[in-house]
Enzyme design. Structure first.
Site, PDB file in Angstrom:
ATOM      1  N   GLY A  46      33.275  -1.457  -6.645  1.00 39.42           N
ATOM      2  CA  GLY A  46      33.957  -0.488  -6.354  1.00 39.42           C
ATOM      3  C   GLY A  46      32.813   1.068  -6.439  1.00 39.42           C
ATOM      4  O   GLY A  46      31.689   0.666  -6.962  1.00 39.42           O
ATOM      5  N   GLN A  51      28.067   8.591  -6.683  1.00 40.68           N
ATOM      6  CA  GLN A  51      27.060   7.578  -6.802  1.00 40.68           C
ATOM      7  C   GLN A  51      26.020   7.578  -5.504  1.00 40.68           C
ATOM      8  O   GLN A  51      25.005   6.992  -6.048  1.00 40.68           O
ATOM      9  CB  GLN A  51      27.681   6.345  -7.262  1.00 40.68           C
ATOM     10  CG  GLN A  51      28.534   6.112  -8.430  1.00 40.68           C
ATOM     11  CD  GLN A  51      29.265   4.960  -8.880  1.00 40.68           C
ATOM     12  OE1 GLN A  51      30.322   4.639  -8.038  1.00 40.68           O
ATOM     13  NE2 GLN A  51      28.319   4.214  -9.377  1.00 40.68           N
ATOM     14  N   CYS A  90      28.876  -0.663 -14.427  1.00 44.15           N
ATOM     15  CA  CYS A  90      28.845   0.242 -13.271  1.00 44.15           C
ATOM     16  C   CYS A  90      27.436   0.313 -12.705  1.00 44.15           C
ATOM     17  O   CYS A  90      26.432   0.160 -13.502  1.00 44.15           O
ATOM     18  CB  CYS A  90      29.152   1.807 -14.241  1.00 44.15           C
ATOM     19  SG  CYS A  90      28.788   3.234 -12.815  1.00 44.15           S
ATOM     20  N   LEU A  91      27.542   0.446 -11.306  1.00 39.47           N
ATOM     21  CA  LEU A  91      26.212   0.399 -10.592  1.00 39.47           C
ATOM     22  C   LEU A  91      25.300   1.578 -11.076  1.00 39.47           C
ATOM     23  O   LEU A  91      24.109   1.315 -10.892  1.00 39.47           O
ATOM     24  CB  LEU A  91      26.320   0.340  -9.058  1.00 39.47           C
ATOM     25  CG  LEU A  91      27.153  -0.826  -8.723  1.00 39.47           C
ATOM     26  CD1 LEU A  91      27.546  -0.749  -7.057  1.00 39.47           C
ATOM     27  CD2 LEU A  91      26.238  -2.145  -8.854  1.00 39.47           C
ATOM     28  N   HIS A 132      38.202   3.817 -13.306  1.00 42.54           N
ATOM     29  CA  HIS A 132      36.757   3.808 -13.475  1.00 42.54           C
ATOM     30  C   HIS A 132      36.170   4.731 -12.318  1.00 42.54           C
ATOM     31  O   HIS A 132      35.297   5.820 -12.466  1.00 42.54           O
ATOM     32  CB  HIS A 132      36.038   2.678 -13.479  1.00 42.54           C
ATOM     33  CG  HIS A 132      34.360   2.467 -13.508  1.00 42.54           C
ATOM     34  ND1 HIS A 132      33.664   2.197 -14.492  1.00 42.54           N
ATOM     35  CD2 HIS A 132      33.634   2.970 -12.413  1.00 42.54           C
ATOM     36  CE1 HIS A 132      32.496   2.400 -14.387  1.00 42.54           C
ATOM     37  NE2 HIS A 132      32.425   2.897 -12.976  1.00 42.54           N
ATOM     38  N   GLU A 133      36.690   4.393 -11.082  1.00 46.34           N
ATOM     39  CA  GLU A 133      36.144   5.012  -9.941  1.00 46.34           C
ATOM     40  C   GLU A 133      36.687   6.591  -9.892  1.00 46.34           C
ATOM     41  O   GLU A 133      35.821   7.695  -9.492  1.00 46.34           O
ATOM     42  CB  GLU A 133      36.541   4.541  -8.644  1.00 46.34           C
ATOM     43  CG  GLU A 133      35.843   2.935  -8.222  1.00 46.34           C
ATOM     44  CD  GLU A 133      34.133   2.985  -8.897  1.00 46.34           C
ATOM     45  OE1 GLU A 133      33.628   3.824  -8.494  1.00 46.34           O
ATOM     46  OE2 GLU A 133      33.943   1.779  -9.258  1.00 46.34           O
ATOM     47  N   HIS A 136      34.525   8.879 -11.978  1.00 44.44           N
ATOM     48  CA  HIS A 136      33.173   9.347 -11.296  1.00 44.44           C
ATOM     49  C   HIS A 136      33.461  10.874 -10.482  1.00 44.44           C
ATOM     50  O   HIS A 136      32.683  11.375 -10.498  1.00 44.44           O
ATOM     51  CB  HIS A 136      32.930   8.164 -10.254  1.00 44.44           C
ATOM     52  CG  HIS A 136      31.858   7.125 -10.882  1.00 44.44           C
ATOM     53  ND1 HIS A 136      30.771   7.622 -11.312  1.00 44.44           N
ATOM     54  CD2 HIS A 136      32.215   6.121 -10.762  1.00 44.44           C
ATOM     55  CE1 HIS A 136      30.131   6.269 -11.820  1.00 44.44           C
ATOM     56  NE2 HIS A 136      31.000   5.287 -11.241  1.00 44.44           N
TER      57      HIS A 136
HETATM   58 NI    NI Z   1      30.714   3.307 -11.696  1.00 42.21          NI
END
Ligand code: NI
Length: 155
Positions: A46, A51, A90-91, A132-133, A136
């Site tokens: 995701g 991000q 998470c990236l 999670h997304e 953000h």
């Molecule tokens: Ni993330």
């Protein structure tokens, strides 16, 4: 489809609240295409627009459960139930994983890239990814909610 640079924790932009999308135009389509490319190139499940430095309420998710990529514009969770507690990464937080409790099932509403509203029910890992997304988009990272943080093993 060029991939975009992923912002890493410590970057103030990750902590800002994203604004709703108003124009379902070519610029949005390019952003979505780039986000997909960036997510797959990074082997993520995701990605949220902040991000990649864009403070708009745009998310892409592919939890590799056979449904392919889901694009979510201006998403909102309508209802949720149950709970699940599991490890999450998470990236934008490449060095850590953490244990986070999330709803087990939820229903969300969003718009597709052409401005058509849809609703969908997500369970398990997909529900976790949605939560999670969406966090953000409000400047929240999983480390804020994690019970335990563990440094990832060096590759
Ligand atoms: Ni993330």
């Amino acid at each position: 489809m060029p991939s975009r640079n992923i912002r890493i924790i410590g970057d103030d932009l990750l902590r800002k609240k994203s604004r709703p999308v108003e124009n379902f135009d070519e610029k949005l389509h390019n952003l979505l295409d780039d986000m997909a490319e960036t997510m797959y190139a990074s082997d993520g499940v995701g990605l949220a627009a902040p991000q990649v430095g864009i403070l708009r309420r745009v998310v892409v998710i592919d939890v590799r459960e056979g449904e392919g990529i889901i694009e979510m514009i201006n998403p909102e969770i309508l209802s949720s139930s149950g709970s699940q507690t599991d490890a999450e990464g998470c990236l934008s937080v490449p060095e850590y994983i953490g244990v986070v409790t999330r709803p087990d099932t939820l229903t969300f509403r969003a718009f597709d890239r052409n401005g058509n509203a849809f609703t969908k029910t997500a369970t398990g890992f997909f529900a976790r990814a949605v939560c999670h997304e969406l966090d953000h988009l409000d400047g929240v990272l999983f480390v804020d909610k994690a019970e335990e943080l563990q440094k990832r093993e060096e590759a």
